[in-house]
Design an enzyme around this catalytic site. Structure first.
Site, PDB file in Angstrom:
ATOM      1  N   ALA A 181       0.847  -1.202   0.000  1.00 32.56           N
ATOM      2  CA  ALA A 181       0.000   0.000   0.000  1.00 32.56           C
ATOM      3  C   ALA A 181       0.872   1.237   0.000  1.00 32.56           C
ATOM      4  CB  ALA A 181      -0.891   0.018   1.242  1.00 32.56           C
ATOM      5  N   TYR A 194      -5.635   8.669   3.107  1.00 37.23           N
ATOM      6  CA  TYR A 194      -5.048   7.367   3.442  1.00 37.23           C
ATOM      7  C   TYR A 194      -6.042   6.529   4.266  1.00 37.23           C
ATOM      8  CZ  TYR A 194      -2.103   4.074   6.022  1.00 37.23           C
ATOM      9  OH  TYR A 194      -1.586   2.951   6.597  1.00 37.23           O
ATOM     10  N   ASN A 254       0.943   3.453  15.616  1.00 31.54           N
ATOM     11  CA  ASN A 254       2.135   3.950  14.906  1.00 31.54           C
ATOM     12  C   ASN A 254       3.303   2.964  14.930  1.00 31.54           C
ATOM     13  OD1 ASN A 254       0.466   6.371  15.195  1.00 31.54           O
ATOM     14  ND2 ASN A 254       2.225   7.362  14.253  1.00 31.54           N
ATOM     15  N   HIS A 268       8.232   9.663   8.697  1.00 31.56           N
ATOM     16  CA  HIS A 268       7.793   9.223  10.019  1.00 31.56           C
ATOM     17  C   HIS A 268       8.657   9.817  11.126  1.00 31.56           C
ATOM     18  CE1 HIS A 268       5.830   6.048   7.493  1.00 31.56           C
ATOM     19  NE2 HIS A 268       4.834   6.577   8.160  1.00 31.56           N
ATOM     20  N   LEU A 269       7.990  10.041  12.247  1.00 36.70           N
ATOM     21  CA  LEU A 269       8.597  10.870  13.289  1.00 36.70           C
ATOM     22  C   LEU A 269       9.906  10.305  13.840  1.00 36.70           C
ATOM     23  CD1 LEU A 269       8.335  13.378  15.083  1.00 36.70           C
ATOM     24  CD2 LEU A 269       7.125  11.939  16.743  1.00 36.70           C
ATOM     25  N   ARG A 296       0.419  10.138  19.805  1.00 39.45           N
ATOM     26  CA  ARG A 296       0.257   8.881  19.064  1.00 39.45           C
ATOM     27  C   ARG A 296       0.653   7.720  19.960  1.00 39.45           C
ATOM     28  NH1 ARG A 296      -1.973  11.868  16.422  1.00 39.45           N
ATOM     29  NH2 ARG A 296      -1.832  12.382  14.208  1.00 39.45           N
ATOM     30  N   ARG A 352       0.199  19.583  10.210  1.00 46.89           N
ATOM     31  CA  ARG A 352       0.190  18.845   8.944  1.00 46.89           C
ATOM     32  C   ARG A 352      -1.265  18.482   8.622  1.00 46.89           C
ATOM     33  NH1 ARG A 352       3.481  13.223   8.699  1.00 46.89           N
ATOM     34  NH2 ARG A 352       1.802  12.610  10.107  1.00 46.89           N
ATOM     35  N   ASP A 406      -3.918  15.387  10.180  1.00 45.51           N
ATOM     36  CA  ASP A 406      -3.462  14.798  11.453  1.00 45.51           C
ATOM     37  C   ASP A 406      -4.509  14.961  12.557  1.00 45.51           C
ATOM     38  OD1 ASP A 406      -0.993  13.673  10.992  1.00 45.51           O
ATOM     39  OD2 ASP A 406       0.146  15.457  11.572  1.00 45.51           O
TER      40      ASP A 406
HETATM   41  N1  UDP Z   1       5.410  14.580  13.017  1.00 41.45           N
HETATM   42  C1  UDP Z   1       6.106  15.762  13.250  1.00 41.45           C
HETATM   43  N2  UDP Z   1       7.201  16.032  12.478  1.00 41.45           N
HETATM   44  C2  UDP Z   1       7.626  15.202  11.481  1.00 41.45           C
HETATM   45  C3  UDP Z   1       6.911  13.995  11.250  1.00 41.45           C
HETATM   46  C4  UDP Z   1       5.807  13.724  12.037  1.00 41.45           C
HETATM   47  O1  UDP Z   1       5.755  16.541  14.130  1.00 41.45           O
HETATM   48  O2  UDP Z   1       8.617  15.532  10.804  1.00 41.45           O
HETATM   49  C5  UDP Z   1       4.247  14.255  13.839  1.00 41.45           C
HETATM   50  C6  UDP Z   1       2.960  14.068  13.030  1.00 41.45           C
HETATM   51  O3  UDP Z   1       2.314  15.303  12.846  1.00 41.45           O
HETATM   52  C7  UDP Z   1       2.178  13.104  13.928  1.00 41.45           C
HETATM   53  C8  UDP Z   1       3.281  12.277  14.611  1.00 41.45           C
HETATM   54  O4  UDP Z   1       4.483  13.028  14.466  1.00 41.45           O
HETATM   55  O5  UDP Z   1       1.496  13.817  14.918  1.00 41.45           O
HETATM   56  C9  UDP Z   1       3.462  10.925  13.970  1.00 41.45           C
HETATM   57  O6  UDP Z   1       3.578  11.109  12.587  1.00 41.45           O
HETATM   58  P1  UDP Z   1       4.072   9.947  11.626  1.00 41.45           P
HETATM   59  O7  UDP Z   1       4.165  10.539  10.254  1.00 41.45           O
HETATM   60  O8  UDP Z   1       5.283   9.311  12.189  1.00 41.45           O
HETATM   61  O9  UDP Z   1       2.917   8.857  11.690  1.00 41.45           O
HETATM   62  P2  UDP Z   1       1.326   8.976  11.377  1.00 41.45           P
HETATM   63  O10 UDP Z   1       0.685   9.340  12.682  1.00 41.45           O
HETATM   64  O11 UDP Z   1       1.122  10.001  10.325  1.00 41.45           O
HETATM   65  O12 UDP Z   1       0.968   7.618  10.933  1.00 41.45           O
END
Ligand code: UDP
Length: 342
Positions: free
Chosen positions: A78, A144, A173, A192-193, A224, A285, A288
């Site tokens: 995916a 998504y 997550n 990803h964070l 998360r 973002r 979110d």
């Molecule tokens: N996040 C952030 N900065 C980044 C990437 C992610 O602050 O550079 C935040 C994002 O807004 C979310 C959390 O980290 O609240 C987890 O995001 P990720 O993309 O890892 O996973 P998702 O929740 O989108 O599946």
């Protein structure tokens, strides 16, 4: 045999490794188009049959399902970036819905009726209560999540109309890496964070951008539920057993039931690495939700599954991977050998 779609990807590769460890006499076949996945993630064992194809190619999938006498499909393939899905919905509907329906058509033609499906907490949308259980309303706020919800609905329809058995696993997550150093997380581009924070720690990025500090959460940043990828992987093995013993359809949340804010994650990364991590606040973002935390009681009760890793252990494993045996950074540079084209 089981067929794994997207086995060269992050979660799929960890599932395959755990599956091969659990069943030393078995082999698996994976189909991957290598648009995102890494060949190294499936090339460390001769017990992985690698087939390069798109799982939306009905004729190719029919040939493959027959050739390997597949009984069960574990479907990971995916597109999986929330941010990108908002900018390019068509890609997500095509890859996640149309291609998946084609896969289901191929399965129907071959009378393959067992599926374990990678779903997501993004199908819930904004929390109406916390922690979120499986009966929480599903009102996704990003593309998504919508595409994954549609696939859950398609599976339910196939189950009712055609007698298929499935388990949909709603991941929170996914994070961390296998201790072997053979496989880990490498998305290109990375969004990803945890990997981004660790790359900022290493000076590979200027600073970690924190998306929003004005959410209605204690420190203003998103919360998360970070779960180790090997905990997710083990749940799929239980899910295969479960669906074979319980015909019909079932959904399970997979999370730790503990929420961590973006700032808390950065703090844990500083503790684990011993480094100061530069950070900067940035706008929210799109797509979110403020908080996503699992109630995973059902998986514990019916699958006999429990998480084993907490956030510091997750970060520890991700840090080892980031510092060490990571795949070569570009997919083109990483292409070794050429899996059979079908
Ligand atoms: N996040 C952030 N900065 C980044 C990437 C992610 O602050 O550079 C935040 C994002 O807004 C979310 C959390 O980290 O609240 C987890 O995001 P990720 O993309 O890892 O996973 P998702 O929740 O989108 O599946």
């Amino acid at each position: 045999m089981i067929l794994v779609t997207g086995g060269a990807g992050y979660i799929g590769s960890h599932f395959i490794k755990k599956y091969l460890d659990a069943y030393p006499n078995e082999t698996v076949v994976t189909v991957d188009d290598f648009s995102e996945g890494h060949r190294e993630a499936v090339s460390y064992s001769s017990r992985i049959h690698v087939e390069q194809a798109n799982m939306g190619n009905i004729e190719a999938m029919v040939a493959l399902l027959k050739h390997y006498s597949v009984r069960t499909v574990v479907h990971f393939a995916a597109s999986c970036y929330v941010g990108e899905s908002q900018q390019n919905p068509a890609k997500y509907f095509q890859n996640n819905c149309v291609h998946t329906l084609n896969l289901f058509e191929a399965m129907a033609r071959c009378d393959v009726r067992e599926v374990v499906f990678s779903s997501t907490c993004a199908t819930y949308g904004n929390p109406q209560y916390l922690p979120m259980d499986e009966v929480h309303p599903q009102l996704p706020i990003n593309v998504y999540g919508s595409t994954k919800l549609m696939t859950e609905q398609a599976l339910r329809a196939y189950s009712i109309a055609q007698g298929w058995s499935y388990v949909a696993l709603r991941y929170f997550n996914a994070s961390g890496a296998d201790e072997s150093g053979l496989i880990g997380e490498l998305h290109e581009p990375e969004t990803h964070l945890i990997p981004l924070v660790l790359q900022a720690a290493q000076g590979k990025r200027n600073a970690i951008q924190i998306y929003g500090n004005d959410y209605d959460t204690p420190d203003g940043t998103c919360i998360r539920d970070y779960i180790h990828v090997n905990d997710l992987a083990r749940a799929h093995i239980s899910a295969i057993d479960y669906l074979r013993q319980h015909p019909g359809g079932e959904v399970f949340n997979l999370g730790t039931t503990t929420g961590s804010s973006v700032l808390e994650v950065i703090d844990v990364c500083e503790q684990v690495t011993g480094l100061t991590i530069p950070r900067a606040f940035a706008p929210r973002r799109p797509g979110d939700p403020p908080v996503l935390v699992a109630n995973a009681d059902k998986a514990e009760r019916l699958l006999g599954w429990k998480t084993a890793y907490d956030l510091p252990q997750i970060v520890q494993s991700a840090w080892r991977w980031e510092q060490g045996a990571r795949y070569p950074s570009s997919k083109t540079a990483s292409a070794t050998g050429s899996p059979r084209q079908i």
